[in-house]
Design a protein around this motif. Structure first.
Motif, PDB file in Angstrom:
ATOM      1  N   ARG A 149      -1.821   9.275  -0.199  1.00  0.00           N
ATOM      2  CA  ARG A 149      -2.065   7.856  -0.458  1.00  0.00           C
ATOM      3  C   ARG A 149      -1.131   7.001   0.398  1.00  0.00           C
ATOM      4  N   ARG A 209       6.695  -1.601  -1.121  1.00  0.00           N
ATOM      5  CA  ARG A 209       5.956  -0.792  -2.095  1.00  0.00           C
ATOM      6  C   ARG A 209       5.262   0.393  -1.420  1.00  0.00           C
ATOM      7  N   ALA A 250      -0.348   3.945  -0.439  1.00  0.00           N
ATOM      8  CA  ALA A 250       0.408   3.102  -1.363  1.00  0.00           C
ATOM      9  C   ALA A 250       0.080   3.518  -2.785  1.00  0.00           C
ATOM     10  N   PRO A 251       0.964   3.222  -3.738  1.00  0.00           N
ATOM     11  CA  PRO A 251       0.668   3.531  -5.140  1.00  0.00           C
ATOM     12  C   PRO A 251      -0.595   2.796  -5.599  1.00  0.00           C
ATOM     13  N   VAL A 252      -1.318   3.409  -6.519  1.00  0.00           N
ATOM     14  CA  VAL A 252      -2.506   2.769  -7.078  1.00  0.00           C
ATOM     15  C   VAL A 252      -2.088   1.541  -7.869  1.00  0.00           C
ATOM     16  N   ASN A 253      -2.704   0.415  -7.559  1.00  0.00           N
ATOM     17  CA  ASN A 253      -2.328  -0.844  -8.196  1.00  0.00           C
ATOM     18  C   ASN A 253      -3.521  -1.791  -8.106  1.00  0.00           C
ATOM     19  N   PRO A 301       4.876   3.784   0.832  1.00  0.00           N
ATOM     20  CA  PRO A 301       5.780   4.945   0.958  1.00  0.00           C
ATOM     21  C   PRO A 301       6.394   5.114   2.337  1.00  0.00           C
ATOM     22  N   GLU A 312       1.068  -7.751  -1.225  1.00  0.00           N
ATOM     23  CA  GLU A 312       2.115  -6.901  -1.773  1.00  0.00           C
ATOM     24  C   GLU A 312       3.318  -6.857  -0.836  1.00  0.00           C
ATOM     25  N   ASP A 357       1.991   9.352   1.148  1.00  0.00           N
ATOM     26  CA  ASP A 357       2.829  10.166   0.274  1.00  0.00           C
ATOM     27  C   ASP A 357       2.271  11.584   0.200  1.00  0.00           C
ATOM     28  N   SER A 387      -3.426  -5.191  -6.282  1.00  0.00           N
ATOM     29  CA  SER A 387      -3.516  -5.287  -4.825  1.00  0.00           C
ATOM     30  C   SER A 387      -4.897  -5.737  -4.369  1.00  0.00           C
TER      31      SER A 387
END
Length: 212
Positions: A47, A64, A49-52, A66, A60, A43, A55
């Motif tokens: 990143r 999810r 992927a989104p911070v999660n 990008p 996942e 993104d 995970s």
């Protein structure tokens, strides 16, 4: 001989497993992968992927990430000599789940090229070099065997098929389409070799379509 390719995408991508740091780049010379490079879509913040925190412990869905579904373009002009479009996009694995997934890689290697590459397109150039673009999204491949393609022509979409822990595109060059008996060909992109960890900001080519 080094074959010069165009980036098979537009936008921001992270370079992984670059042969600028290690050859064979993926830790093996099997399936002519000595000089292969992985590009992972990111993104605007860089990143994948989104911070999660979940995970770290659970797989996942690839949606999810990008880059899942981003257009993938032809890095060369030539004739389609190989393709596959029916492999499912499986879950993505980060953290602890990636350890378990890694243990299954030997089984996929035993199954052969398609089990590793997932959905893919192979294009033979007029010089006889074959460029392979792998891990495409299921049912997204837009070309057929025998089709002639231009540089920048849409091939499919970024997926998570085959031997893949997260949505990305794997690029390699071979001296023939018979992968088990092929020899790897060194590659560059626009005359240079991307380095591991580098962020690529690739411009859109005139032939590329906008995401649907």
């Amino acid at each position: 001989m080094i074959v010069d390719l165009e980036y098979p995408f537009a936008g921001r991508w992270l370079v992984r497993n670059s042969p600028a740091n290690r050859v064979p780049s993926h830790g093996t010379a099997l399936f002519a992968s000595s000089f292969a490079i992985d590009f992972v879509p990111v993104d605007v913040a860089g990143r994948t992927a989104p911070v999660n925190t979940r995970s770290l412990f659970t797989p996942e869905p690839p949606g999810r990430f990008p880059g899942f579904g981003r257009p993938i373009l032809s890095p060369v002009a030539g004739t389609v000599v190989g393709m596959h479009d029916g492999a499912p996009d499986h879950e993505a694995y980060r953290g602890l789940p990636s350890v378990g997934y890694a243990l299954t890689q030997r089984g996929r290697a035993t199954e052969g090229w398609v089990a590793l590459a997932g959905n893919h397109v192979m294009i033979e150039t007029p010089d006889g070099v074959v460029a392979a673009v792998c891990h495409l999204q299921q049912s997204s491949v837009r070309v057929q065997l025998g089709h002639t393609v231009r540089v920048g022509e849409p091939l499919g979409r970024c997926g998570n098929s085959g031997n893949s822990t997260e949505p990305h595109v794997h690029v390699q060059a071979l001296d023939r389409a018979d992968v088990p008996n092929a020899t790897a060909v060194p590659i560059a992109f626009r005359g240079r070799l991307p380095r591991n960890g580098e962020i690529i900001d690739a411009e859109q080519t005139p032939e590329e379509e906008e995401p649907r």
